[in-house]
Design an enzyme around this catalytic site. Structure first.
Site, PDB file in Angstrom:
ATOM      1  N   GLY A  26     -11.265  66.032  17.455  1.00  0.00           N
ATOM      2  CA  GLY A  26     -10.518  67.175  18.033  1.00  0.00           C
ATOM      3  C   GLY A  26      -9.172  66.788  18.396  1.00  0.00           C
ATOM      4  O   GLY A  26      -8.441  66.013  17.784  1.00  0.00           O
ATOM      5  N   LEU A  27      -8.580  67.277  19.487  1.00  0.00           N
ATOM      6  CA  LEU A  27      -7.389  67.045  19.862  1.00  0.00           C
ATOM      7  C   LEU A  27      -6.253  67.736  18.916  1.00  0.00           C
ATOM      8  O   LEU A  27      -5.220  66.988  18.595  1.00  0.00           O
ATOM      9  CB  LEU A  27      -7.030  65.660  20.199  1.00  0.00           C
ATOM     10  N   CYS A  28      -6.726  68.784  18.330  1.00  0.00           N
ATOM     11  CA  CYS A  28      -5.778  69.386  17.391  1.00  0.00           C
ATOM     12  C   CYS A  28      -5.812  71.050  17.606  1.00  0.00           C
ATOM     13  O   CYS A  28      -5.851  71.755  16.625  1.00  0.00           O
ATOM     14  CB  CYS A  28      -6.248  69.209  15.850  1.00  0.00           C
ATOM     15  N   GLY A  29      -5.549  71.109  18.785  1.00  0.00           N
ATOM     16  CA  GLY A  29      -5.407  72.638  19.248  1.00  0.00           C
ATOM     17  C   GLY A  29      -6.694  73.502  18.921  1.00  0.00           C
ATOM     18  O   GLY A  29      -7.749  73.022  19.088  1.00  0.00           O
TER      19      GLY A  29
END
Lengths: 289, 140
Positions: free
Chosen positions: A86-89
Site C-alpha cells: 500500500g502507501l500509494c494513494g
C-alpha cells in the site's frame, strides 16, 4: 495545555515521519524509472506480435481456434492486477473498486488475484478466487505472465469460461493511472493500421506458412494473451511506483505543514509562559514596594 | 556491386536482441531448415529452439533462439522469441550447468509437468551451447 516539552517531542516525531516519507519517495522514484524502462523495453515485442497476429489472422481467413471462439458471456473470469503493498494513494482501491463493480455485474464471475492487495481484498470479502499470485517483486519475468494466464487459457479452451478480462492500472503518465478493463479472451485479432493501408494499395501478399496457418496460430495465440498480461503487469508496476511517489511527495509536504503549525503553537505557548513569568516578577516587585 | 541486404529484428519480451541489415538468415523451423535471402516470399513460421545463423559481409554470427516465430516480408525479417542471445553474450558455464540440471531432472522420474519443463530447459541449454560452439569453431 501541552507543555513545551510535549511540543518538542511532537516536532521530533513529525521530523522523523518526514524523513521516512522522503526516503520512500526517493525509493519510489528510482523504482519507477526502472519500471518505465521495462515497459519501454517490452513494447517492441508487443507491437511485433500484434502485427504478426494481425497479418496471420487476415491471411489465414476464418481458422477455427478454441481461443478465438466467441460465446455468449455467461461465466466470466477477471484477472485483477494490483500492487503487493500500500502507501500509494488510491492506486489499489481504484482498481479494486472497478473490479468489484465488474464482478458484481457478472454474478458468479471467477477471479484471479495478482498482487497481495487484490488477494487480501477478495479474502476479506469472502469472495472465492480461482488462483492467486503474490510477491511480484521488481523484476517481472515473462514466465510469470505465463503462469498467470495458464489457468484462464485452459479453462477458456475447455469452455468453462466464456470471456476473460484483465483489470489493471493503465499507466497514462506519472500523475495519472487509469483503472482499465480489457478483454483478453476470446482474442480479437488485431487489425493493424499498416495492413489496412496496404489493402487499399492492392491485394494482401500470399503468405507461406510453415507448417500451416493453423499450427502457427496455435502457438502464437497463447503467446499473444501472455504478452497482453505481461504488459499489463509492467504498466501496473510503473503506475504503482509513480502513485507511491506522488503520495509520498504529498505526505512530505503535509509533514512540513504540520511541523510549521506545531512550531507556531509551541512558540505561542513559550511566549505566554514568558509573559506570565514577567507579570509575576513585576507583580512581586510591586508588592515589595 | 554491394550485396543486397534485408533488415533483421530479433525481439524478446525483455528487449530487442538484434537489429541490423543482413545478407542471409538461416533458421530451423519446425518443418525444416530455412535460409532467407533478400526478396523472399512472405512467410510466417514457428521456429525450433535452436541456433539462428546470420550472414553479413561473408561473416557468420550465431544466436540461440528459444520458442521463436519468424516472419519474412518486404525484405524485413522479424523473429519473436521467448529468449534469444548472441553467441558472444552466452555464459557457457551457466548453460552447461543448466544442461546438467535438466538432464538430471529428466533421469529422475518427476511429474509430467516437470518433465515438460526440464525438456524445454534442456533444449534451451543445448541451443546455447551449440551457438557458442559454432561461433567458436568458425563452422556454420
Amino acid at each position: 495545555m501541552p507543555s513545551l516539552r510535549d511540543f518538542r517531542r511532537r516536532i521530533k516525531s513529525l521530523q522523523s515521519t518526514q524523513k521516512i516519507c522522503k526516503a520512500m519517495k526517493a525509493v519510489a522514484t528510482a523504482k519507477m524509472a526502472k519500471a518505465q524502462v521495462a515497459v519501454t523495453a517490452a513494447r517492441p515485442y508487443a507491437r511485433q506480435i500484434q502485427e504478426v497476429l494481425g497479418r496471420l489472422s487476415q491471411a489465414a481467413g476464418d481458422v477455427k481456434h478454441p481461443l478465438l471462439a466467441v460465446r455468449e458471456p455467461k461465466k466470466v473470469c477477471y484477472i485483477v492486477i494490483t500492487a503487493d503493498r500500500g502507501l500509494c494513494g488510491g492506486f489499489n482501491s481504484n482498481i479494486l473498486r472497478t473490479a468489484l463493480r465488474e464482478a458484481e455485474a457478472h454474478p458468479g464471475a471467477a477471479l484471479v488475484a495478482v498482487g497481495r492487495k487484490a488477494r487480501n481484498f477478495f479474502r476479506f470479502r469472502k469472495m472465492p478466487v480461482e488462483a492467486e499470485f503474490t510477491g511480484l517483486g521488481e523484476d517481472i519475468k515473462f514466465a510469470f505472465a505465463r503462469q498467470i494466464t495458464k489457468i484462464p487459457i485452459e479453462k477458456y479452451a475447455a469452455g468453462e469460461y466464456d470471456a476473460v478480462y484483465v483489470v489493471y492500472s493503465k499507466f497514462v503518465n506519472i500523475l495519472v493511472q487509469q483503472p482499465t478493463v480489457v478483454k483478453i479472451l476470446p482474442v480479437d485479432p488485431p487489425t493493424e493500421q499498416a495492413g489496412q493501408e496496404e489493402k487499399k494499395k492492392g491485394p494482401e501478399p500470399l503468405y507461406i506458412f510453415e507448417p500451416s496457418a493453423e499450427a502457427v496460430l496455435y502457438d502464437l495465440l497463447p503467446k499473444y494473451v501472455e504478452t497482453v498480461i505481461f504488459h499489463a503487469i509492467l504498466e501496473s508496476k510503473a503506475g504503482e511506483h509513480s502513485a507511491r511517489m506522488t503520495a509520498m511527495d504529498g505526505a512530505t509536504k503535509n509533514t512540513e505543514d504540520m511541523i510549521g503549525r506545531t512550531t507556531l503553537r509551541m512558540n505561542r505557548v513559550r511566549q505566554e509562559g514568558i509573559t506570565k513569568e514577567l507579570l509575576d516578577i513585576v507583580g512581586g516587585a510591586a508588592a515589595l514596594e | 556491386m554491394a550485396e543486397k541486404l534485408q533488415n533483421l529484428v530479433v525481439v524478446t519480451p525483455a528487449r530487442v536482441v538484434f537489429t541490423d541489415e543482413v545478407r542471409m538468415v538461416s533458421a530451423r523451423s519446425v518443418a525444416g531448415d530455412l535460409g532467407i535471402l533478400p526478396d523472399h516470399a512472405p512467410l510466417i513460421t514457428t521456429l525450433k529452439t535452436d541456433v539462428v545463423r546470420i550472414q553479413k559481409d561473408g561473416r557468420w554470427r550465431h544466436m540461440a533462439v528459444s520458442n521463436g516465430f519468424m516472419e519474412a516480408k518486404n525484405n524485413r525479417v522479424v523473429i519473436l522469441a521467448d529468449a534469444a542471445e548472441m553467441a558472444e553474450e552466452i555464459d557457457s558455464d551457466r548453460a552447461r550447468r543448466a544442461k546438467e540440471r535438466a538432464e538430471e531432472r529428466l533421469r529422475s522420474k518427476a511429474s509430467e509437468i516437470d518433465l515438460v519443463r526440464a525438456e524445454a530447459a534442456l533444449l534451451r541449454a543445448m541451443a546455447r551451447l551449440k551457438a557458442i560452439d559454432m561461433a567458436g569453431s568458425g563452422r556454420h
